[in-house]
Motif scaffolding. Structure first.
Motif, PDB file in Angstrom:
ATOM      1  N   CYS A   6       0.818  -1.213   0.000  1.00 44.23           N
ATOM      2  CA  CYS A   6       0.000   0.000   0.000  1.00 44.23           C
ATOM      3  C   CYS A   6       0.852   1.263   0.000  1.00 44.23           C
ATOM      4  N   LEU A   7       2.128   1.165   0.391  1.00 46.00           N
ATOM      5  CA  LEU A   7       3.020   2.324   0.331  1.00 46.00           C
ATOM      6  C   LEU A   7       3.215   2.814  -1.096  1.00 46.00           C
ATOM      7  N   ARG A   8       3.008   1.922  -2.053  1.00 45.52           N
ATOM      8  CA  ARG A   8       3.187   2.273  -3.472  1.00 45.52           C
ATOM      9  C   ARG A   8       1.864   2.677  -4.122  1.00 45.52           C
ATOM     10  N   MET A   9       0.839   2.842  -3.317  1.00 43.13           N
ATOM     11  CA  MET A   9      -0.491   3.108  -3.865  1.00 43.13           C
ATOM     12  C   MET A   9      -0.995   4.520  -3.548  1.00 43.13           C
ATOM     13  N   ARG A  10      -0.077   5.416  -3.225  1.00 46.37           N
ATOM     14  CA  ARG A  10      -0.367   6.817  -2.950  1.00 46.37           C
ATOM     15  C   ARG A  10      -1.421   6.986  -1.852  1.00 46.37           C
ATOM     16  N   PRO A  11      -1.142   6.418  -0.653  1.00 46.34           N
ATOM     17  CA  PRO A  11      -2.120   6.575   0.438  1.00 46.34           C
ATOM     18  C   PRO A  11      -1.972   7.923   1.138  1.00 46.34           C
ATOM     19  N   LEU A  49       4.554   0.437  11.744  1.00 49.94           N
ATOM     20  CA  LEU A  49       5.353   1.508  12.336  1.00 49.94           C
ATOM     21  C   LEU A  49       6.317   2.109  11.320  1.00 49.94           C
ATOM     22  N   GLN A  50       6.918   1.256  10.508  1.00 51.60           N
ATOM     23  CA  GLN A  50       7.820   1.767   9.476  1.00 51.60           C
ATOM     24  C   GLN A  50       7.069   2.605   8.452  1.00 51.60           C
ATOM     25  N   ALA A  51       5.854   2.168   8.100  1.00 51.57           N
ATOM     26  CA  ALA A  51       5.060   2.928   7.132  1.00 51.57           C
ATOM     27  C   ALA A  51       4.690   4.297   7.683  1.00 51.57           C
ATOM     28  N   LEU A  52       4.305   4.340   8.963  1.00 55.33           N
ATOM     29  CA  LEU A  52       3.908   5.612   9.560  1.00 55.33           C
ATOM     30  C   LEU A  52       5.107   6.519   9.832  1.00 55.33           C
ATOM     31  N   ASN A  53       6.295   5.958   9.753  1.00 53.67           N
ATOM     32  CA  ASN A  53       7.515   6.757   9.914  1.00 53.67           C
ATOM     33  C   ASN A  53       8.060   7.266   8.588  1.00 53.67           C
ATOM     34  N   THR A  54       7.308   7.096   7.518  1.00 54.89           N
ATOM     35  CA  THR A  54       7.763   7.549   6.196  1.00 54.89           C
ATOM     36  C   THR A  54       6.908   8.706   5.698  1.00 54.89           C
ATOM     37  N   GLY A  55       6.388   9.515   6.627  1.00 56.15           N
ATOM     38  CA  GLY A  55       5.646  10.702   6.234  1.00 56.15           C
ATOM     39  C   GLY A  55       4.161  10.498   6.049  1.00 56.15           C
ATOM     40  N   HIS A  56       3.636   9.321   6.417  1.00 59.87           N
ATOM     41  CA  HIS A  56       2.201   9.055   6.267  1.00 59.87           C
ATOM     42  C   HIS A  56       1.501   9.367   7.588  1.00 59.87           C
ATOM     43  N   GLU A  57       1.087  10.606   7.739  1.00 60.83           N
ATOM     44  CA  GLU A  57       0.438  11.037   8.969  1.00 60.83           C
ATOM     45  C   GLU A  57      -1.011  10.541   9.016  1.00 60.83           C
ATOM     46  N   GLY A  58      -1.524  10.475  10.222  1.00 62.81           N
ATOM     47  CA  GLY A  58      -2.928  10.120  10.378  1.00 62.81           C
ATOM     48  C   GLY A  58      -3.234   8.653  10.224  1.00 62.81           C
ATOM     49  N   GLY A  59      -2.199   7.801  10.188  1.00 63.63           N
ATOM     50  CA  GLY A  59      -2.441   6.369  10.093  1.00 63.63           C
ATOM     51  C   GLY A  59      -3.016   5.834  11.393  1.00 63.63           C
ATOM     52  N   CYS A  60      -3.600   4.661  11.338  1.00 60.14           N
ATOM     53  CA  CYS A  60      -4.273   4.153  12.531  1.00 60.14           C
ATOM     54  C   CYS A  60      -4.510   2.655  12.420  1.00 60.14           C
TER      55      CYS A  60
END
Length: 382
Positions: A252-257, A274-285
């Protein structure tokens, strides 16, 4: 009209000889051969019963009423339902053969195998139903069936306030967390309303944002115009073809979330989240099973250990990825948001969860509330 085993056997035989749909014409022909002359109302009722027995929940179908979240068949054949009133036993009892036949058929309906060689199965069924079945000898005495029914329509935050799940101030804080794009976890026990709250919160996300939801089985159905669902896949009967949550999170990191959502963190997928949310994807949950908000760090450490993260490494990853914990509690009075807490590093360097505000008979604010308020103000939500 009562559906007999003999009549049902004739329907099975008819379907083997002439595969096709189960309609009133077919049932009328079989009923006449069985010596039954039915009027239109009786024919429609019998056709409906046959469909439920062969394609639906069978004897359980009348229990799948609005407000019922779980239908449970115990190994002794007793049937229970869970609703806003709590667990209640029904008048229905299944024989061992009925329960086993129903369990294997429901597993097949969800494209899963359930037999003596594979005596448990987990499947997504039509109609927003999550199925789990287990056969003897693992389920001592008889088959065990667990059906979880998602709400037909997603709840809004306004509806949750009206039902008492959120207080007015709790709703305001939850909306502020969404608008400030703080990353968060919804924690709680089984049946506490974690998925319901998360779905309502996602419904409040800006409609211009793209939300990608990763789940083991599709349960989140937020009222949002731009949602993409990714669902994990179990291994087949040969043990091949499994695609787990960790793989889907990477995809999903490659799907413009704009927001990455994990329906439930339950294993090594916590590292990927955690790694995904540490790559600039704010508001994850996501959601997490925990008895209290204070137990969330221990739960995260346990999941992190499965992914090879020690407590200090887990704390570093989690603190930069997740800000808020929303804890749900279930009591005889119903489901409710009980605590909003912040994750922080303790004196020993490990993760700890500090309450900011609690809800109950009265609202109570703790020293960490100032830090929460500051984060919300910084995010432009207050």
């Amino acid at each position: 009209m009562i559906l007999t085993d003999e009549l049902l056997a004739r329907v099975h035989e008819s379907l083997r000889e002439e595969p096709g749909t189960i309609d009133a014409r077919r049932i009328s022909r079989i009923a006449q051969a069985h010596g039954l002359i039915l009027d239109r109302a009786g024919l429609l009722e019998l056709t409906d019963q046959v469909r439920h027995h062969l394609e639906g929940l069978g004897p359980l179908h009348t229990l799948a009423a609005e407000g019922v979240s779980d239908i449970l068949v115990n190994p002794d054949g007793s049937v229970w339902v869970d609703s806003a009133h709590g667990l209640e036993r029904t008048d229905l009892t299944l024989s061992a053969s009925e329960a086993r036949a129903l369990a294997t058929r429901l597993a097949s309906l969800g494209n899963r195998r359930l037999d003596d060689a594979m005596p448990w199965a987990d499947a997504q069924l039509p109609g927003n139903l999550r199925f789990h079945g287990m056969l003897p000898p693992l389920s001592a005495g008889g088959a065990s069936i667990s059906l979880r029914r998602a709400a037909a329509l997603p709840f809004s935050l306004k509806a949750l306030e009206a039902s008492g799940t959120l207080t007015p101030s709790g709703r305001a804080l939850v909306e502020a967390i969404i608008h400030a794009r703080l990353s968060f976890l919804v924690s709680g026990g089984t049946g506490s309303g974690k998925t319901t709250l998360l779905g309502a919160m996602l419904g409040a996300v800006d409609p211009r944002e793209r939300v990608i939801i990763v789940e083991d089985a599709t349960e989140l159905r937020p009222a949002h115009p731009h949602v993409v669902h990714l669902q994990a896949r179990h291994a087949n009967a040969e043990g091949m073809g499994e695609i787990n949550l960790a793989t889907l999170i990477r995809q999903c990191l490659r799907m413009r979330p704009d927001r990455i959502v994990v329906g439930e963190c339950r294993g090594e997928d916590i590292r990927e989240l955690l790694q995904a949310l540490n790559t600039g994807h704010e508001g994850g949950c996501g959601t997490l099973h925990a008895n209290t908000a204070a137990d969330v760090p221990a739960r995260l450490e346990a999941l992190g250990a499965l992914a090879g993260l020690d407590p200090l490494a887990l704390a570093s990853q989690a603190l930069s990825a997740i800000t808020v914990v929303l804890h749900m509690h279930r009591s005889p009075d119903g489901r409710a948001l009980s605590t909003i807490a912040l994750l922080q590093r303790g004196g020993d360097g490990r993760l700890e969860c500090v309450p900011a505000v609690s809800f109950g008979a009265r609202e109570r604010r703790f020293p960490a509330f100032d830090a929460l308020e500051a984060r919300l103000t910084q995010g432009g939500a207050l």
